[in-house]
Design a protein around this motif. Structure first.
Motif, PDB file in Angstrom:
ATOM      1  N   THR A   1      69.600   5.014  28.704  1.00 39.77           N
ATOM      2  CA  THR A   1      68.533   5.565  29.540  1.00 39.77           C
ATOM      3  C   THR A   1      68.868   6.994  29.935  1.00 39.77           C
ATOM      4  OG1 THR A   1      69.556   4.713  31.573  1.00 39.77           O
ATOM      5  CG2 THR A   1      67.947   3.288  30.469  1.00 39.77           C
ATOM      6  N   LEU A   2      67.856   7.701  30.392  1.00 42.27           N
ATOM      7  CA  LEU A   2      68.026   9.093  30.796  1.00 42.27           C
ATOM      8  C   LEU A   2      68.388   9.144  32.273  1.00 42.27           C
ATOM      9  CD1 LEU A   2      67.786  11.799  29.312  1.00 42.27           C
ATOM     10  CD2 LEU A   2      65.449  11.985  30.149  1.00 42.27           C
ATOM     11  N   SER A   3      69.460   9.835  32.592  1.00 42.13           N
ATOM     12  CA  SER A   3      69.976   9.864  33.963  1.00 42.13           C
ATOM     13  C   SER A   3      69.099  10.700  34.890  1.00 42.13           C
ATOM     14  CB  SER A   3      71.394  10.443  33.968  1.00 42.13           C
ATOM     15  OG  SER A   3      71.834  10.695  35.287  1.00 42.13           O
ATOM     16  N   PRO A   4      68.752  10.162  36.069  1.00 43.93           N
ATOM     17  CA  PRO A   4      68.018  10.973  37.058  1.00 43.93           C
ATOM     18  C   PRO A   4      68.860  12.123  37.599  1.00 43.93           C
ATOM     19  CG  PRO A   4      68.677   8.855  38.010  1.00 43.93           C
ATOM     20  CD  PRO A   4      68.985   8.787  36.549  1.00 43.93           C
ATOM     21  N   PHE A   5      70.193  12.043  37.448  1.00 44.40           N
ATOM     22  CA  PHE A   5      71.073  13.112  37.925  1.00 44.40           C
ATOM     23  C   PHE A   5      70.855  14.420  37.159  1.00 44.40           C
ATOM     24  CE2 PHE A   5      73.005   9.702  40.096  1.00 44.40           C
ATOM     25  CZ  PHE A   5      73.882  10.189  41.044  1.00 44.40           C
ATOM     26  N   LEU A   6      70.192  14.337  35.980  1.00 49.67           N
ATOM     27  CA  LEU A   6      69.900  15.562  35.253  1.00 49.67           C
ATOM     28  C   LEU A   6      69.007  16.489  36.064  1.00 49.67           C
ATOM     29  CD1 LEU A   6      69.305  14.207  31.610  1.00 49.67           C
ATOM     30  CD2 LEU A   6      71.338  15.357  32.510  1.00 49.67           C
ATOM     31  N   GLY A   7      68.297  15.915  37.015  1.00 43.24           N
ATOM     32  CA  GLY A   7      67.470  16.728  37.898  1.00 43.24           C
ATOM     33  C   GLY A   7      68.265  17.665  38.777  1.00 43.24           C
ATOM     34  N   ASN A   8      69.591  17.488  38.844  1.00 49.34           N
ATOM     35  CA  ASN A   8      70.455  18.372  39.644  1.00 49.34           C
ATOM     36  C   ASN A   8      70.919  19.600  38.871  1.00 49.34           C
ATOM     37  OD1 ASN A   8      70.279  16.571  41.784  1.00 49.34           O
ATOM     38  ND2 ASN A   8      72.110  15.427  41.149  1.00 49.34           N
ATOM     39  N   LEU A   9      70.587  19.658  37.591  1.00 52.28           N
ATOM     40  CA  LEU A   9      70.975  20.810  36.765  1.00 52.28           C
ATOM     41  C   LEU A   9      69.939  21.925  36.964  1.00 52.28           C
ATOM     42  CD1 LEU A   9      71.923  18.875  33.495  1.00 52.28           C
ATOM     43  CD2 LEU A   9      73.481  19.730  35.245  1.00 52.28           C
TER      44      LEU A   9
END
Length: 601
Positions: free
Chosen positions: A87-95
């Protein structure tokens, strides 16, 4: 002089510093590293992600990751090699400095697209194609004000697109949402994407009308709304898209007339309007489409005559207007469309005679005029002047015999079925060694099969049904590499060769359909038929067959249809697991056993 010396000294210092004290790579930002490692944790690591090791620098050692040289923040992620699942990590939104994100192609990510990606306000390029993402497109994407390219195609996304998503994407120039399960209307806010050059929404479940405001997309080069459930008319304003190269509206439920404004799309190369509910006439303004290469209007309810203005289309290569209600004659001016490669006007109400000017179409390789009342007429001799490869004149009112020039033609696919052709099958047929498809069924041919037929080494599909052909079938079975044979309703005689199931021509590709019914063959069913392991259809009704049914027939695992009715077969039907109705065996008074009544001992 002193100034020059000072300058030289300064240059030397800079050179030595660069040589012995190289520029230091920025260390990986902790927030970025946390986000990337969480992404790795939620997936089955690919070859690329295996380089993402916690105690190394993500800016210098992690494949597919690049960082901004000024602030050391991750600005690009590209998964370019190996299969990636998870799955795609929601933490990528922190980049928050990310400008480029690509996880597409060989990736198989599942689950929803995280709404947190909407926080990536610096993102310019987002590629999530060819995954298995599901759920809706996040409304938070409306915050991606700097986005230039958005590719979410070939997923399982569903739901409607919020109208608000596109209202602030003024920089977007490529949008691809194709091959998903998206529903509802195309949002009207699409008209605000004035920088768009490419809009792909094909193969979804969009409904409603094409937004009139789509005409505001003045920079659009490619528009594909095909394979949806769009209804209503093609908006007249479509003609304002003056830069458009390709317009695909096929496979919808569009109705009404084709607007004459389409003729204003002078840069158009491809116009696909097939498989709709369009009516009215073909606009004469089509003659203005000087760059057009393909026009498909198949499967509509278009009426009227073929406009003579089409002769102006010097770049036109393909015309497909099949299954409409076109009337009148083919204009002689069609002979001036010199670059035509393929013409399909089948299943209309066109009448003859055919204009001999069509002989000027030197590039034509495919001509399909089937199911038009063109005759009565003989096969036109001017066809021999063309380099035709595919010729279909089925049900056109042809009379007379097959012309001699056929034997020297380049035709590989020939359909002359459902006419009133007569005479013998000429021996010259054997010269058509490239012929792979031959259908001359439902005519009045009466002859044996000439021995030269054995030279048709490329034949794969043969249909001779409903004529008066006679003689043995062996010459047919011993050539080619068949996928289907239909010689039913003739006067062929037998018996069938007991080794026919071993014939090379029936086994090279694996014949799937063999129809021999209604011929006075006599003899028995060869046991070797059980060797034709790809058979799906075997019809041998009314063939005067005697003896028992070989058990090998019921070993054909792919067999879907069997008919040996109305013969003189006898004995017990071999035990079988196939679901075959009793009607397949009726009229054989000596047969018994399931699905017929049990045998009497």
């Amino acid at each position: 002089m002193r100034t020059i010396k000072n300058s030289l000294a300064l240059i030397s210092i800079i050179f030595l510093s660069a040589t012995f004290f190289p520029i230091l790579v920025q260390p990986c930002n902790p927030i970025d590293k946390e986000a990337l490692l969480d992404f790795k944790h939620r997936t089955k690591p690919s070859k690329i992600l295996k380089t993402w090791i916690a105690n190394t620098n993500c800016c210098s050692s992690w494949a597919g990751v690049t960082c901004n040289q000024t602030n050391g923040r991750v600005d690009s992620i590209q998964h370019y090699e190996g299969t990636l699942s998870g799955t795609l990590s929601p933490f990528l939104g922190n980049l928050t400095y990310l400008t480029y994100l690509s996880v597409s192609g060989t990736t198989k990510l599942t689950g929803p697209i995280p709404i947190e990606l909407g926080k990536l306000s610096n993102l310019k390029h987002l590629f999530l194609s060819t995954n298995q993402f599901s759920g809706p497109i996040p409304s938070s994407f409306g915050n991606l004000h700097n986005l230039e390219r958005l590719y979410l195609d070939s997923n399982n996304l569903s739901g409607t697109i919020p109208n608000s998503i596109f209202q602030s994407m003024s920089s977007l120039f490529e949008l691809d949402l194709s091959e998903n399960q998206l529903t509802g209307p195309i949002p009207r806010s699409i008209s605000t994407l004035t920088s768009l050059t490419k809009l792909n929404l094909y193969t979804n479940k969009f409904s409603g009308k094409i937004p009139v405001g789509i005409s505001k997309l003045k920079n659009l080069l490619n528009l594909d709304l095909s394979s949806n459930n769009l209804q209503g008319p093609i908006p007249d304003s479509i003609g304002e898209l003056s830069e458009l190269n390709t317009l695909y509206l096929n496979n919808n439920q569009l109705s009404g007339s084709i607007p004459s404004s389409v003729g204003q799309l002078i840069s158009l190369t491809d116009l696909l309007l097939d498989n709709n509910k369009l009516s009215g006439v073909i606009p004469s303004s089509f003659g203005n489409l000087s760059e057009i290469s393909r026009i498909y209007l198949d499967n509509n309810s278009i009426t009227g005559k073929l406009p003579s203005t089409l002769e102006n289309l010097g770049a036109l290569q393909e015309i497909s207007f099949t299954n409409n209600y076109l009337v009148g004659q083919i204009p002689p001016s069609f002979g001036n469309i010199r670059n035509l490669l393929s013409v399909d006007l089948s299943n209309n109400h066109l009448v003859g005679p055919l204009p001999p000017q069509l002989a000027k179409l030197n590039s034509l390789v495919s001509l399909n005029l089937a199911h038009n009342p063109l005759g009565p007429m003989s096969i036109p001799d001017w066809i021999s002047k063309l380099t035709i490869i595919t010729l279909n004149l089925a049900a056109t009112g042809l009379t007379g015999q097959l012309p001699n020039w056929l034997s020297s033609s380049m035709i590989t696919s020939l359909d002359l079925s459902s006419n009133k052709l007569n005479g013998a099958l000429p021996s010259g047929i054997g010269n058509m060694s490239q012929l792979w498809y031959l259908n001359i069924s439902n005519n009045q041919f009466h002859s044996t099969i000439p021995t030269e037929f054995k030279n048709l080494i490329s034949i794969q599909h043969l249909d001779l049904n409903s004529n008066k052909f006679s003689g043995p079938l062996g010459i047919i079975f011993t050539t080619g590499s068949y996928l289907s044979i239909d010689v039913s309703n003739n006067l062929f005689t037998g018996p069938l060769d007991k080794n026919m199931g071993n014939y090379k021509g029936l086994n090279i590709l694996g014949i799937s359909s063999l129809i021999l019914s209604n011929n006075p063959l006599g003899g028995s069913i060869p046991e070797s038929i059980g060797n034709l392991t790809q058979l799906k259809v075997l019809e041998m009704a009314s063939n005067r067959l005697r003896g028992s049914i070989p058990s090998s027939v019921f070993n054909l695992k792919n067999l879907k249809l069997l008919d040996v009715s109305r013969n003189e077969l006898s004995g017990k039907i071999p035990a079988h697991k196939a679901s075959i109705p009793a009607s397949a065996f009726l009229g054989n008074y000596g047969l018994c056993g399931a699905p017929l009544p049990p045998c009497k001992h």
